[in-house]
Design a protein around this motif. Structure first.
Motif, PDB file in Angstrom:
ATOM      1  N   ALA A  61       0.817  -1.618  -0.096  1.00 28.57           N
ATOM      2  CA  ALA A  61       0.116  -0.102  -0.125  1.00 28.57           C
ATOM      3  C   ALA A  61       0.858   1.412  -0.036  1.00 28.57           C
ATOM      4  CB  ALA A  61      -1.172   0.136   1.022  1.00 28.57           C
ATOM      5  N   GLU A  62       1.740   1.294   0.908  1.00 29.23           N
ATOM      6  CA  GLU A  62       3.082   2.244   0.723  1.00 29.23           C
ATOM      7  C   GLU A  62       2.907   2.839  -0.925  1.00 29.23           C
ATOM      8  OE1 GLU A  62       2.829   0.635   2.601  1.00 29.23           O
ATOM      9  OE2 GLU A  62       2.167   1.089   4.340  1.00 29.23           O
ATOM     10  N   GLU A  63       3.823   1.658  -0.787  1.00 29.86           N
ATOM     11  CA  GLU A  63       4.760   1.740  -2.123  1.00 29.86           C
ATOM     12  C   GLU A  63       3.625   2.124  -3.359  1.00 29.86           C
ATOM     13  OE1 GLU A  63       7.748  -2.320  -2.573  1.00 29.86           O
ATOM     14  OE2 GLU A  63       5.446  -2.929  -2.991  1.00 29.86           O
ATOM     15  N   PHE A  64       1.672   1.592  -3.543  1.00 29.99           N
ATOM     16  CA  PHE A  64       0.971   2.256  -3.947  1.00 29.99           C
ATOM     17  C   PHE A  64       1.133   3.843  -4.189  1.00 29.99           C
ATOM     18  CE2 PHE A  64      -3.088   3.146  -5.126  1.00 29.99           C
ATOM     19  CZ  PHE A  64      -3.808   2.951  -6.758  1.00 29.99           C
ATOM     20  N   LEU A  65       0.481   4.138  -2.787  1.00 33.10           N
ATOM     21  CA  LEU A  65       0.507   5.557  -2.541  1.00 33.10           C
ATOM     22  C   LEU A  65       2.342   6.118  -2.919  1.00 33.10           C
ATOM     23  CD1 LEU A  65      -0.927   7.744  -0.882  1.00 33.10           C
ATOM     24  CD2 LEU A  65       0.664   6.902   0.644  1.00 33.10           C
ATOM     25  N   LYS A  66       3.133   5.780  -3.039  1.00 34.10           N
ATOM     26  CA  LYS A  66       4.214   6.247  -3.367  1.00 34.10           C
ATOM     27  C   LYS A  66       4.255   6.683  -4.965  1.00 34.10           C
ATOM     28  CE  LYS A  66       9.291   6.210  -3.874  1.00 34.10           C
ATOM     29  NZ  LYS A  66      10.268   6.188  -3.231  1.00 34.10           N
ATOM     30  N   ASP A  67       3.875   5.811  -5.732  1.00 35.16           N
ATOM     31  CA  ASP A  67       3.753   6.073  -7.260  1.00 35.16           C
ATOM     32  C   ASP A  67       2.169   6.920  -7.491  1.00 35.16           C
ATOM     33  OD1 ASP A  67       5.748   4.869  -7.527  1.00 35.16           O
ATOM     34  OD2 ASP A  67       4.494   2.265  -8.354  1.00 35.16           O
ATOM     35  N   TYR A  68       1.656   6.864  -6.663  1.00 28.50           N
ATOM     36  CA  TYR A  68       0.525   8.015  -7.168  1.00 28.50           C
ATOM     37  C   TYR A  68       0.389   9.413  -6.892  1.00 28.50           C
ATOM     38  CZ  TYR A  68      -4.619  10.018  -6.360  1.00 28.50           C
ATOM     39  OH  TYR A  68      -5.078  10.155  -6.629  1.00 28.50           O
ATOM     40  N   GLN A  69       1.346   9.836  -5.269  1.00 29.81           N
ATOM     41  CA  GLN A  69       2.295  10.846  -6.115  1.00 29.81           C
ATOM     42  C   GLN A  69       2.554  11.053  -7.303  1.00 29.81           C
ATOM     43  OE1 GLN A  69       3.375  10.320  -2.231  1.00 29.81           O
ATOM     44  NE2 GLN A  69       1.504  11.026  -0.434  1.00 29.81           N
ATOM     45  N   GLN A  70       3.353  10.262  -7.331  1.00 31.93           N
ATOM     46  CA  GLN A  70       4.179  10.694  -8.015  1.00 31.93           C
ATOM     47  C   GLN A  70       3.233  11.292  -9.896  1.00 31.93           C
ATOM     48  OE1 GLN A  70       7.283   7.605  -8.323  1.00 31.93           O
ATOM     49  NE2 GLN A  70       8.832   8.909  -6.336  1.00 31.93           N
ATOM     50  N   LYS A  71       1.961  10.553  -9.380  1.00 30.34           N
ATOM     51  CA  LYS A  71       0.870  10.530 -10.979  1.00 30.34           C
ATOM     52  C   LYS A  71       1.466  10.290 -12.030  1.00 30.34           C
ATOM     53  CE  LYS A  71       0.102  15.476  -9.990  1.00 30.34           C
ATOM     54  NZ  LYS A  71       0.068  16.963  -9.942  1.00 30.34           N
ATOM     55  N   LEU A  72       2.480   8.268 -11.329  1.00 28.09           N
ATOM     56  CA  LEU A  72       1.891   7.665 -12.246  1.00 28.09           C
ATOM     57  C   LEU A  72       0.609   6.654 -12.684  1.00 28.09           C
ATOM     58  CD1 LEU A  72       4.601   5.344 -10.984  1.00 28.09           C
ATOM     59  CD2 LEU A  72       4.695   6.892 -12.568  1.00 28.09           C
ATOM     60  N   PRO A  73       0.608   7.309 -14.286  1.00 29.03           N
ATOM     61  CA  PRO A  73      -1.163   7.333 -14.868  1.00 29.03           C
ATOM     62  C   PRO A  73      -2.086   6.412 -14.452  1.00 29.03           C
ATOM     63  CG  PRO A  73       0.927   6.924 -16.464  1.00 29.03           C
ATOM     64  CD  PRO A  73       1.453   7.223 -14.953  1.00 29.03           C
ATOM     65  N   GLU A  74      -1.647   5.050 -13.962  1.00 25.80           N
ATOM     66  CA  GLU A  74      -2.089   3.391 -13.848  1.00 25.80           C
ATOM     67  C   GLU A  74      -2.290   3.644 -12.628  1.00 25.80           C
ATOM     68  OE1 GLU A  74       1.245   3.212 -15.076  1.00 25.80           O
ATOM     69  OE2 GLU A  74       1.331   1.829 -15.951  1.00 25.80           O
ATOM     70  N   THR A  75      -1.543   4.591 -11.667  1.00 24.40           N
ATOM     71  CA  THR A  75      -2.182   4.568 -10.309  1.00 24.40           C
ATOM     72  C   THR A  75      -3.863   5.333 -10.202  1.00 24.40           C
ATOM     73  OG1 THR A  75      -1.420   6.406  -9.895  1.00 24.40           O
ATOM     74  CG2 THR A  75       0.028   4.280  -9.014  1.00 24.40           C
ATOM     75  N   LYS A  76      -3.890   6.294 -11.383  1.00 26.18           N
ATOM     76  CA  LYS A  76      -5.504   6.826 -11.330  1.00 26.18           C
ATOM     77  C   LYS A  76      -6.030   6.157 -11.961  1.00 26.18           C
ATOM     78  CE  LYS A  76      -7.308  10.995 -13.706  1.00 26.18           C
ATOM     79  NZ  LYS A  76      -8.324  10.184 -14.071  1.00 26.18           N
ATOM     80  N   GLU A  77      -5.605   5.195 -12.921  1.00 26.69           N
ATOM     81  CA  GLU A  77      -6.955   3.871 -13.043  1.00 26.69           C
ATOM     82  C   GLU A  77      -6.858   3.181 -12.099  1.00 26.69           C
ATOM     83  OE1 GLU A  77      -4.641   1.853 -16.337  1.00 26.69           O
ATOM     84  OE2 GLU A  77      -4.477   3.998 -17.921  1.00 26.69           O
ATOM     85  N   MET A  78      -6.161   2.520 -10.910  1.00 24.46           N
ATOM     86  CA  MET A  78      -6.572   2.192 -10.199  1.00 24.46           C
ATOM     87  C   MET A  78      -7.837   2.615  -9.188  1.00 24.46           C
ATOM     88  SD  MET A  78      -5.245  -0.921 -11.577  1.00 24.46           S
ATOM     89  CE  MET A  78      -6.492  -1.742  -9.583  1.00 24.46           C
ATOM     90  N   MET A  79      -7.651   4.046  -8.916  1.00 30.72           N
ATOM     91  CA  MET A  79      -8.121   4.866  -7.815  1.00 30.72           C
ATOM     92  C   MET A  79      -9.686   5.088  -8.468  1.00 30.72           C
ATOM     93  SD  MET A  79      -7.787   5.045  -4.831  1.00 30.72           S
ATOM     94  CE  MET A  79      -6.916   3.588  -5.417  1.00 30.72           C
ATOM     95  N   ASP A  80      -9.245   4.856  -9.945  1.00 30.85           N
ATOM     96  CA  ASP A  80     -10.837   5.720 -10.863  1.00 30.85           C
ATOM     97  C   ASP A  80     -11.480   4.040 -10.657  1.00 30.85           C
ATOM     98  OD1 ASP A  80     -10.462   8.238 -11.759  1.00 30.85           O
ATOM     99  OD2 ASP A  80      -9.371   7.506 -13.461  1.00 30.85           O
ATOM    100  N   LEU A  81     -11.255   2.895 -10.403  1.00 31.37           N
ATOM    101  CA  LEU A  81     -12.089   1.894 -10.605  1.00 31.37           C
ATOM    102  C   LEU A  81     -12.459   1.674  -9.249  1.00 31.37           C
ATOM    103  CD1 LEU A  81     -10.115  -0.709 -12.314  1.00 31.37           C
ATOM    104  CD2 LEU A  81     -12.483  -0.020 -13.194  1.00 31.37           C
ATOM    105  N   PHE A  82     -11.480   1.940  -8.150  1.00 32.57           N
ATOM    106  CA  PHE A  82     -11.840   2.303  -6.462  1.00 32.57           C
ATOM    107  C   PHE A  82     -13.008   2.845  -6.801  1.00 32.57           C
ATOM    108  CE2 PHE A  82     -11.075   3.819  -2.248  1.00 32.57           C
ATOM    109  CZ  PHE A  82     -11.031   2.427  -1.680  1.00 32.57           C
ATOM    110  N   VAL A  83     -13.163   3.832  -6.598  1.00 26.93           N
ATOM    111  CA  VAL A  83     -14.110   5.039  -6.741  1.00 26.93           C
ATOM    112  C   VAL A  83     -15.403   4.449  -6.976  1.00 26.93           C
ATOM    113  CG1 VAL A  83     -14.789   6.485  -7.272  1.00 26.93           C
ATOM    114  CG2 VAL A  83     -12.793   6.875  -6.343  1.00 26.93           C
ATOM    115  N   LYS A  84     -14.777   3.937  -8.694  1.00 29.78           N
ATOM    116  CA  LYS A  84     -16.502   3.811  -8.761  1.00 29.78           C
ATOM    117  C   LYS A  84     -17.372   2.060  -8.647  1.00 29.78           C
ATOM    118  CE  LYS A  84     -18.196   1.121 -13.402  1.00 29.78           C
ATOM    119  NZ  LYS A  84     -17.404   0.963 -15.060  1.00 29.78           N
TER     120      LYS A  84
END
Length: 389
Positions: free
Chosen positions: A277-300
């Protein structure tokens, strides 16, 4: 009046007096009589009994303009300890506190699915008992949160680690001569949020970890259903004939929206074996596109699940507890916005204040209530309007 009825009335009055002192400190004998509409003699007798049992304290006199200064009373929260244990799929966490959930000590222990849970818990509990002999009552109760289904203190189903002995609580209680209360971790969580932060008669707490669990309060009472399976939100069907689930069904919500499922899918998409989870958060903060896609799915996916909850229970408040919504500020807001576009029912959806210790705090509440024989321990309330994101 028959003796049995007199004793019943006295027990009821004692419970009312003690609960009021616990939840409304400090308070005088006169105010207790006024608030509870009991005679001064009744209050005096009950207060003396509680003082003799070291459950309450006299803490000095109230300031008054004239007349005799009333002596104030408060709960003796240091007369004993409560111990809560959160049995997670890969670790065990304990919390020991005084009887109002203060002076906390948290300890983490490694745990793997091939270990026998009973002797491990015996060792952990014995260590805590040894360190808690400096009070009148020692450890007054032990609460064990289980990731699975529990009914009448017996463990029925655990999807993410081998099923412990169903009578785990009874075995531990007999060994240590201390009440041991076993419950689903999300059920403890909703009780914790209710006692320590959000005082609502009807509320739901959704925990998102390896699975997705839901604790339900209806009219201030924990709702568990016919055989303990109420609140298994993660095992509602999102995609018929979808991914197989440990519960035996296919396409369950937690196979797509749990923390475990999101991290496994992200690891697969990025060519890694595992992602924390910590590695994912780091990638998300770096705005890697795959993290945005995963969070879009999580929200949906979570919005779909919560929409079903809102339409089913029409509750006052939903507390959402997940690593993603707790650590990424806009996730909770996005879920609320998604919901507002798809349904028009008004329900407050807010992040958890207790987060990783919500189950433990709920366990502390249950231990204290059981020991004191009171119905509702209330520590502090916060306005959800101020917390709504």
């Amino acid at each position: 009046m028959p003796v049995v009825n007199q004793e019943m009335i006295r027990n009821t009055n004692r419970r009312l007096v003690l609960e009021y002192i616990v939840n409304n400190p400090p308070i005088s004998r006169a105010d207790l009589a006024k608030q509870l509409q009991l005679t001064k003699a009744t209050i005096s007798n009950i207060v003396q009994e509680l003082l003799d049992r070291n459950l309450i304290l006299e803490i000095g006199s109230a300031k008054t303009a004239m007349g005799r200064k009333p002596i104030l009373l408060e709960f003796h929260k240091h007369c004993g300890y409560a111990l809560a244990i959160d049995v997670r799929p890969r670790q065990i966490i304990t919390l020991i506190t005084d009887l109002k959930g203060e002076n906390c000590q948290v300890t983490e222990y490694p745990f793997s699915s091939d270990e026998n849970l009973l002797p491990l818990l015996e060792e952990i509990i014995a260590g805590h008992i040894e360190n808690c002999r400096d009070t009148s009552y020692g450890i007054v109760g032990i609460a064990i949160g289980i990731y699975g289904v529990v009914q009448e203190n017996q463990i029925v189903f655990t999807p993410y680690y081998p099923l412990p002995d169903p009578h785990l609580g009874q075995l531990l209680s007999e060994k240590f001569n201390i009440p041991v209360l076993v419950e689903n971790e999300s059920n403890f969580s909703v009780l914790g949020e209710s006692a320590f932060h959000y005082d609502y008669e009807n509320m739901i707490h959704i925990n998102i970890h390896d699975g997705i669990g839901m604790g339900i309060l209806i009219n201030e009472e924990l709702y568990k259903g016919h055989d303990g399976y109420a609140g298994e939100l993660g095992h509602t069907i999102l995609f018929p004939e979808g991914k197989p689930c440990a519960c035996g069904n296919e396409g369950c919500l937690e196979q797509y929206a749990s923390e475990r499922a999101i991290l496994e899918e992200y690891a697969c998409r990025t060519g890694r074996e595992t992602v924390t989870a910590e590695e994912f958060l780091k990638d998300y903060q770096q705005k890697l596109p795959e993290t945005k896609e995963m969070m879009d799915l999580f929200v949906k996916y979570m919005a779909i699940g919560i929409n079903n909850v809102v339409n089913t229970f029409n509750t006052d408040l939903i507390v959402l507890n997940s690593f993603f919504s707790n650590c990424i500020p806009d996730i909770n807001r996005r879920i609320v916005e998604y919901l507002s576009r798809h349904q028009n029912r008004d329900c407050k959806i807010i992040p958890s204040r207790l987060q990783d210790i919500s189950c433990l705090i709920g366990g502390i509440r249950v231990c204290t209530e059981h020991f004191l024989d009171i119905r509702h321990l209330q520590i502090q309330t916060l306005s959800p309007d101020l917390e709504n994101s």
